[in-house]
Scaffold this active site. Structure first.
Site, PDB file in Angstrom:
ATOM      1  N   TYR A  73       0.882  -1.180   0.000  1.00  0.00           N
ATOM      2  CA  TYR A  73       0.000   0.000   0.000  1.00  0.00           C
ATOM      3  C   TYR A  73       0.909   1.215   0.000  1.00  0.00           C
ATOM      4  O   TYR A  73       1.685   1.404   0.944  1.00  0.00           O
ATOM      5  CB  TYR A  73      -0.873   0.045   1.254  1.00  0.00           C
ATOM      6  CG  TYR A  73      -2.021  -0.944   1.278  1.00  0.00           C
ATOM      7  CD1 TYR A  73      -1.834  -2.259   1.715  1.00  0.00           C
ATOM      8  CD2 TYR A  73      -3.302  -0.569   0.894  1.00  0.00           C
ATOM      9  CE1 TYR A  73      -2.894  -3.157   1.758  1.00  0.00           C
ATOM     10  CE2 TYR A  73      -4.371  -1.462   0.941  1.00  0.00           C
ATOM     11  CZ  TYR A  73      -4.154  -2.751   1.367  1.00  0.00           C
ATOM     12  OH  TYR A  73      -5.209  -3.638   1.407  1.00  0.00           O
TER      13      TYR A  73
ATOM     14  N   PRO B  67     -12.503   1.048  -1.093  1.00  0.00           N
ATOM     15  CA  PRO B  67     -11.836  -0.267  -1.087  1.00  0.00           C
ATOM     16  C   PRO B  67     -10.521  -0.333  -0.298  1.00  0.00           C
ATOM     17  O   PRO B  67     -10.001  -1.424  -0.092  1.00  0.00           O
ATOM     18  CB  PRO B  67     -11.577  -0.520  -2.583  1.00  0.00           C
ATOM     19  CG  PRO B  67     -11.603   0.813  -3.230  1.00  0.00           C
ATOM     20  CD  PRO B  67     -12.539   1.657  -2.432  1.00  0.00           C
TER      21      PRO B  67
ATOM     22  N   TYR C  60      -7.612  -4.652  10.083  1.00  0.00           N
ATOM     23  CA  TYR C  60      -7.377  -5.233   8.749  1.00  0.00           C
ATOM     24  C   TYR C  60      -7.751  -6.717   8.719  1.00  0.00           C
ATOM     25  O   TYR C  60      -8.357  -7.194   7.756  1.00  0.00           O
ATOM     26  CB  TYR C  60      -5.917  -5.023   8.346  1.00  0.00           C
ATOM     27  CG  TYR C  60      -5.648  -5.278   6.877  1.00  0.00           C
ATOM     28  CD1 TYR C  60      -5.922  -4.304   5.922  1.00  0.00           C
ATOM     29  CD2 TYR C  60      -5.126  -6.495   6.448  1.00  0.00           C
ATOM     30  CE1 TYR C  60      -5.688  -4.529   4.574  1.00  0.00           C
ATOM     31  CE2 TYR C  60      -4.879  -6.733   5.105  1.00  0.00           C
ATOM     32  CZ  TYR C  60      -5.162  -5.748   4.177  1.00  0.00           C
ATOM     33  OH  TYR C  60      -4.934  -5.977   2.841  1.00  0.00           O
TER      34      TYR C  60
ATOM     35  N   LYS D  34     -12.532  -4.208   2.885  1.00  0.00           N
ATOM     36  CA  LYS D  34     -13.590  -4.648   3.798  1.00  0.00           C
ATOM     37  C   LYS D  34     -14.912  -5.036   3.136  1.00  0.00           C
ATOM     38  O   LYS D  34     -15.728  -5.743   3.737  1.00  0.00           O
ATOM     39  CB  LYS D  34     -13.892  -3.536   4.819  1.00  0.00           C
ATOM     40  CG  LYS D  34     -12.821  -3.344   5.852  1.00  0.00           C
ATOM     41  CD  LYS D  34     -12.861  -4.447   6.893  1.00  0.00           C
ATOM     42  CE  LYS D  34     -11.554  -4.596   7.612  1.00  0.00           C
ATOM     43  NZ  LYS D  34     -10.876  -5.857   7.438  1.00  0.00           N
TER      44      LYS D  34
END
Ligand code: FAD
Ligand code: DHB
Length: 393
Positions: free
Chosen positions: A204, A296, A388, A300
């Site tokens: 990420y 997004p 997460y 989830k």
């Protein structure tokens, strides 16, 4: 009754993850249900979407007896990388939260559930035309076209699992719903390509040029995203521009591992936070994206759809087996607790990692300060990791 009239206990609108999981949970309890989907199975399977499953979603697939391929082909990920201003940091989910996530495409999960439905003989109507809902207060009736013939399906209950743009939520009188919404002034461009992932786990990336994400579907197939301006179209993003932009937002090690390849699929997703309350009106119960949307970033949406399906199935099973409506009466309230926690996390992670075009230098400094704290603090990382992998309870 006309000859094309049918009856069922639960009519499920939509064959996405919410509808298919709910159908499987009801089917194995012997509760009669029909899934009514407006597209073909092939169309549903062609939509490339989510890729990260929480442990609870994996467990649900296993309990349903539909988790064999997932156990074999799913990639367990014990951590993820945050690439911040050109530096890569590892977040150890397993060490921080005691659990891991699994990389398994939504298309694969959908394929497994569709195959199980077919083998079990549970009825599904694909390519249903002009689906409409009536009598939702007390005596539901679903009307649609099947191979050109009009059908009327009478049901005790209707499960609205037809996504954000479906008919279910739209069939509730507006004054009975309260909606909460935030849109974000950018979108995500996603590319699927046969090229090895840049790292063993997801990356990420926060960067001055905008957010980027390197995900995967297998050791040889990547799924990557870049934040794009609102209004950009696919034509604005030929493959070479996409790969160049992605590389420019990654840390040097990730960028060096990037091997551009032709896009097998390319699509744009808008980013939105949305919740409709309550998730029930009369005999209509909403589940998944029909009731709520998360951006997004936190991975989830599919997991929330699975959690709704599990709770809704429990309530319907209680209704038929124990003649108790307690679970149905409290479904919305129980589901919404988890929904809002996922909304908060997804909003937070979106805000933390994206470039907001209208943002002042002050907010950018605050974002940087928050990232610095996250990278320095085990407590802050634990909070990220727990969210997460999925909050329990
Ligand atoms: P959908 O999957 O939208 O299914 C609804 C179904 O209803 C569809 O098949 C549709 O054709 C059908 N339908 C619509 N209207 C009608 C009608 N009128 N009549 C009958 N049928 C109808 N989530 C995660 O958990 N992890 C991720 O990593 C992740 N990444 C994502 C990446 C992207 C780019 C996107 C766009 C989404 C991502 N999500 C992720 C979100 C996830 O894909 C959705 O939350 C999930 O698909 C919701 O499932 P659902 O069954 O509620 O809705
Ligand atoms: C994927 C999508 C996401 O939104 C995310 O947060 C992680 C992975 C994916 O498509 O693989």
């Amino acid at each position: 009754m006309p000859s094309h009239a049918r009856t069922t206990q639960v009519a499920i609108i939509g064959a996405g993850p919410a509808g298919l999981l709910l159908g499987a949970l009801l089917g194995r309890e012997g509760i009669h249900h029909v899934v009514v989907e407006k597209h073909s199975a092939a169309h549903v399977l062609a939509r490339v979407r989510a890729g990260i499953l929480e442990p609870a979603t994996v467990a649900l697939m296993r309990e349903l007896g539909a988790g064999e391929r997932l156990a074999r082909e799913g990639l367990p990920h014990e951590g993820l990388f945050l690439s911040v201003a050109g530096q890569r940091h590892h977040i150890d989910l397993q060490a921080l939260a005691g659990r891991h996530v699994t990389v398994y495409g939504q298309t694969e999960l959908t394929r497994d559930l569709m195959a199980q439905r077919e083998a079990a003989g549970w009825p599904t109507v694909y390519e249903a035309g002009d689906v409409s809902l009536a009598g939702l207060a007390d005596k539901p009736c679903i009307r649609f076209g099947e191979a050109g013939r009009p059908v009327e399906l009478q049901a005790d209950w209707v499960a609205g699992c037809d996504g954000f743009h479906g008919v279910s939520r739209a069939s509730i009188p507006p004054e009975k719903l309260q909606t909460f919404e935030r849109s974000y002034p950018f979108g995500w461009l996603g590319v699927l390509a046969d090229t090895p992932p840049v790292a063993a786990e997801l990356v990420y990336a926060q960067h001055d040029r905008g957010f980027a994400l390197c995900s995967m579907r297998s050791p040889t197939r990547s799924r990557c995203y870049v934040q794009i301006a609102q209004g950009d179209s696919i034509e604005d993003w030929p493959d070479n521009r996409f790969w160049d932009e992605l590389a420019s937002r990654l840390d040097p090690a990730s960028a060096a591992a990037l091997r551009p390849a032709p896009a097998l699929e390319k699509s744009i997703a808008p980013l939105r936070s949305f919740v409709a309350e309550p998730m029930r009106w009369g005999r209509l119960l909403l589940a998944g994206d029909a009731a709520h949307i998360v951006p997004p970033t936190g991975a989830k949406g599919l997991n929330l759809a699975a959690s709704d399906a599990r709770q809704l199935a429990g309530a319907l099973i209680e209704h038929y087996r124990e003649r108790s409506d307690a679970g149905l009466d409290s479904y919305s309230e129980r589901a919404l607790r988890g929904v809002w926690r996922a909304e908060r996390f997804s909003w937070w992670m979106t805000r933390l990692l994206h470039r907001f075009p209208e943002e002042l230098a002050f907010e950018q400094r605050l974002q940087r300060a928050e990232l610095d704290q996250l990278l320095a603090s085990r407590a802050a990382q634990t909070l990220l990791a727990e969210n997460y992998v999925g909050l329990r309870g």
